[in-house]
Scaffold this motif. Structure first.
Motif, PDB file in Angstrom:
ATOM      1  N   PRO A 319      17.467  22.263  33.665  1.00 31.51           N
ATOM      2  CA  PRO A 319      17.057  22.911  32.407  1.00 31.51           C
ATOM      3  C   PRO A 319      17.401  24.404  32.437  1.00 31.51           C
ATOM      4  O   PRO A 319      17.206  25.079  33.450  1.00 31.51           O
ATOM      5  N   VAL A 320      17.914  24.912  31.334  1.00 39.28           N
ATOM      6  CA  VAL A 320      18.317  26.316  31.268  1.00 39.28           C
ATOM      7  C   VAL A 320      17.120  27.232  31.505  1.00 39.28           C
ATOM      8  O   VAL A 320      17.238  28.271  32.170  1.00 39.28           O
ATOM      9  N   ASP A 321      15.966  26.859  30.990  1.00 39.70           N
ATOM     10  CA  ASP A 321      14.776  27.685  31.176  1.00 39.70           C
ATOM     11  C   ASP A 321      14.457  27.864  32.657  1.00 39.70           C
ATOM     12  O   ASP A 321      14.060  28.951  33.095  1.00 39.70           O
ATOM     13  N   GLY A 322      14.641  26.797  33.440  1.00 43.72           N
ATOM     14  CA  GLY A 322      14.406  26.891  34.883  1.00 43.72           C
ATOM     15  C   GLY A 322      15.395  27.827  35.552  1.00 43.72           C
ATOM     16  O   GLY A 322      15.027  28.614  36.441  1.00 43.72           O
ATOM     17  N   ALA A 323      16.659  27.770  35.131  1.00 46.18           N
ATOM     18  CA  ALA A 323      17.685  28.663  35.685  1.00 46.18           C
ATOM     19  C   ALA A 323      17.389  30.110  35.325  1.00 46.18           C
ATOM     20  O   ALA A 323      17.590  31.028  36.132  1.00 46.18           O
ATOM     21  N   ILE A 324      16.897  30.334  34.108  1.00 45.61           N
ATOM     22  CA  ILE A 324      16.548  31.688  33.674  1.00 45.61           C
ATOM     23  C   ILE A 324      15.384  32.231  34.500  1.00 45.61           C
ATOM     24  O   ILE A 324      15.404  33.387  34.948  1.00 45.61           O
ATOM     25  N   LYS A 325      14.371  31.414  34.724  1.00 44.49           N
ATOM     26  CA  LYS A 325      13.223  31.854  35.521  1.00 44.49           C
ATOM     27  C   LYS A 325      13.641  32.200  36.954  1.00 44.49           C
ATOM     28  O   LYS A 325      13.193  33.204  37.519  1.00 44.49           O
ATOM     29  N   LYS A 326      14.511  31.392  37.534  1.00 43.47           N
ATOM     30  CA  LYS A 326      14.992  31.632  38.901  1.00 43.47           C
ATOM     31  C   LYS A 326      15.773  32.947  38.961  1.00 43.47           C
ATOM     32  O   LYS A 326      15.608  33.751  39.880  1.00 43.47           O
ATOM     33  N   THR A 327      16.636  33.164  37.981  1.00 41.64           N
ATOM     34  CA  THR A 327      17.438  34.391  37.928  1.00 41.64           C
ATOM     35  C   THR A 327      16.563  35.608  37.671  1.00 41.64           C
ATOM     36  O   THR A 327      16.766  36.671  38.274  1.00 41.64           O
ATOM     37  N   ALA A 328      15.580  35.460  36.800  1.00 45.66           N
ATOM     38  CA  ALA A 328      14.669  36.569  36.498  1.00 45.66           C
ATOM     39  C   ALA A 328      13.865  36.977  37.732  1.00 45.66           C
ATOM     40  O   ALA A 328      13.655  38.172  37.980  1.00 45.66           O
ATOM     41  N   THR A 329      13.433  35.990  38.519  1.00 47.40           N
ATOM     42  CA  THR A 329      12.696  36.288  39.747  1.00 47.40           C
ATOM     43  C   THR A 329      13.551  37.103  40.703  1.00 47.40           C
ATOM     44  O   THR A 329      13.097  38.101  41.273  1.00 47.40           O
ATOM     45  N   ALA A 330      14.809  36.696  40.855  1.00 47.13           N
ATOM     46  CA  ALA A 330      15.724  37.435  41.743  1.00 47.13           C
ATOM     47  C   ALA A 330      15.967  38.838  41.204  1.00 47.13           C
ATOM     48  O   ALA A 330      16.019  39.816  41.960  1.00 47.13           O
ATOM     49  N   PHE A 331      16.117  38.959  39.880  1.00 45.38           N
ATOM     50  CA  PHE A 331      16.346  40.268  39.260  1.00 45.38           C
ATOM     51  C   PHE A 331      15.157  41.198  39.502  1.00 45.38           C
ATOM     52  O   PHE A 331      15.334  42.368  39.870  1.00 45.38           O
ATOM     53  N   LEU A 332      13.954  40.678  39.283  1.00 50.51           N
ATOM     54  CA  LEU A 332      12.748  41.497  39.450  1.00 50.51           C
ATOM     55  C   LEU A 332      12.548  41.930  40.898  1.00 50.51           C
ATOM     56  O   LEU A 332      12.017  43.014  41.177  1.00 50.51           O
ATOM     57  N   ASN A 333      12.996  41.102  41.822  1.00 51.63           N
ATOM     58  CA  ASN A 333      12.888  41.463  43.251  1.00 51.63           C
ATOM     59  C   ASN A 333      13.805  42.631  43.604  1.00 51.63           C
ATOM     60  O   ASN A 333      13.561  43.343  44.572  1.00 51.63           O
ATOM     61  N   GLU A 334      14.856  42.826  42.800  1.00 55.29           N
ATOM     62  CA  GLU A 334      15.796  43.914  43.035  1.00 55.29           C
ATOM     63  C   GLU A 334      15.512  45.134  42.175  1.00 55.29           C
ATOM     64  O   GLU A 334      16.005  46.229  42.449  1.00 55.29           O
ATOM     65  N   ALA A 335      14.763  44.939  41.098  1.00 55.96           N
ATOM     66  CA  ALA A 335      14.541  46.027  40.119  1.00 55.96           C
ATOM     67  C   ALA A 335      13.699  47.155  40.729  1.00 55.96           C
ATOM     68  O   ALA A 335      12.885  46.943  41.593  1.00 55.96           O
TER      69      ALA A 335
END
Length: 335
Positions: A319-335
């Protein structure tokens, strides 16, 4: 041995992770040490350094237009994943786009033929698939119409596909994949990753169009199955879901804990922004991000069918929503 071009991009790096996990012998092409180090960082998202086998990869610093070095890189290669490409919608970049996307792909195809490579997987784009107003969905039978307006990126990616089909006529076994917008972590300077960056910074406007989306894991898994299975001289649309830009933006904003965009960008507003950027670029040499082709894309509604790949591989998409959540988590860990 497997050769991966564009090995430090979103698709290339994630492909390396999968191949490395399988302990495949890999040769990877890269252009700069900075990009190579970034790829190493992405590896750390998935495996601890002592297990990720990044250093087991044979790295070759070159470009797909450096034929002498590229020829050396093809020694003992049996399979090629061609992920390298330039992405730009700026008409002033047309010559560079042709050089990399068309001429570079021709070099890869020619060397595959010379070195009797068993199979080539070419990463194209849904941008090369022509929309037919008479049908609701775009599938693999969509034919290119040279009379309609297209971006310089689409034109050169179509030219790259023609080089791959030419190779198939000369005896090279090929598969072409046409992914939609790819959602995946680690790359926030362009593509879908830039959307995460923009929305995190605060984005008020959304556009009215729609297009296809897919998780990076699905792209990699499908490419791998097509290369290891008995599939040849075919193209496959890789789209998990068709979403409006508003739906996708809202999912990203929610995953980033940011406000969702609420203002609709009208055609007038987009055209005004386009002309203001042109004036600013002319007077102050500022960087442009809005072009006529990107406005057409932002306002167009294109739906893609994924029946062919689902039926042939019996594939179940993430599901695209799951991919978005996974990517957002990685992004926030770097932000």
């Amino acid at each position: 041995m497997i050769l991966v071009t564009g090995a430090t991009g979103l698709v290339g790096t994630h492909l390396l992770v999968k191949l490395a996990q399988e302990k495949q012998p890999i040769r990877a092409l890269y252009r700069s040490e900075t990009k190579k180090e970034h790829a190493k960082k992405v590896f750390s998202y998935y495996l601890p350094e002592k297990e990720n086998r990044f250093d087991a990869i044979e790295w070759v610093k070159t470009t797909i237009n450096d034929v002498p070095t590229l020829s050396e890189a093809f020694k003992d290669i049996t399979h090629v994943y061609h992920c390298a490409a330039k992405i730009s919608f700026n008409p002033s970049h047309y010559k560079k786009l042709r050089k990399i996307n068309i001429e570079g792909t021709a070099n890869i195809v020619n060397l595959c033929l010379i070195h009797n490579v068993k199979k080539l997987c070419h990463v194209s784009s849904i941008a090369t698939l022509e929309e037919d107003p008479a049908v609701s969905y775009i599938d693999e039978t969509a034919e290119w119409n040279p009379e309609t307006q297209k971006s310089v990126y689409a034109i050169t990616k179509y030219g790259a596909e023609m080089e791959v089909w030419r190779g198939s006529q000369e005896g090279l076994t090929t598969v072409i994949v046409n992914p939609g917008i790819i959602i995946g972590p680690g790359f926030y300077g362009g593509g879908s990753g830039f959307l995460f960056k923009r929305i995190y910074a605060g984005m008020k406007y959304y556009t009215t169009g729609a297009t296809g989306y897919i998780a990076i894991d699905d792209v990699i898994n499908i490419m791998h199955q097509l290369m290891t299975g008995n599939y040849s001289n075919e193209r496959y649309i890789l789209v998990s879901e068709n979403l409006s830009y508003k739906e996708a933006f809202d999912m990203i904003a929610t995953a980033l804990n940011k406000p969702t965009p609420t203002k609709k960008a009208s055609p007038f507003l987009l055209k005004l922004a386009y002309h203001l950027q042109r004036v600013s670029h002319f007077l102050f040499r500022t960087k442009r991000s809005i072009f006529k082709s990107s406005i057409r894309s932002a306002l167009s509604t294109s739906y893609y069918k994924n029946d062919k790949i689902k039926n042939e591989l019996k594939y179940k998409f993430t599901p695209v929503d799951g991919a978005i959540k996974k990517t957002a988590t990685a992004f926030l860990n770097e932000a």
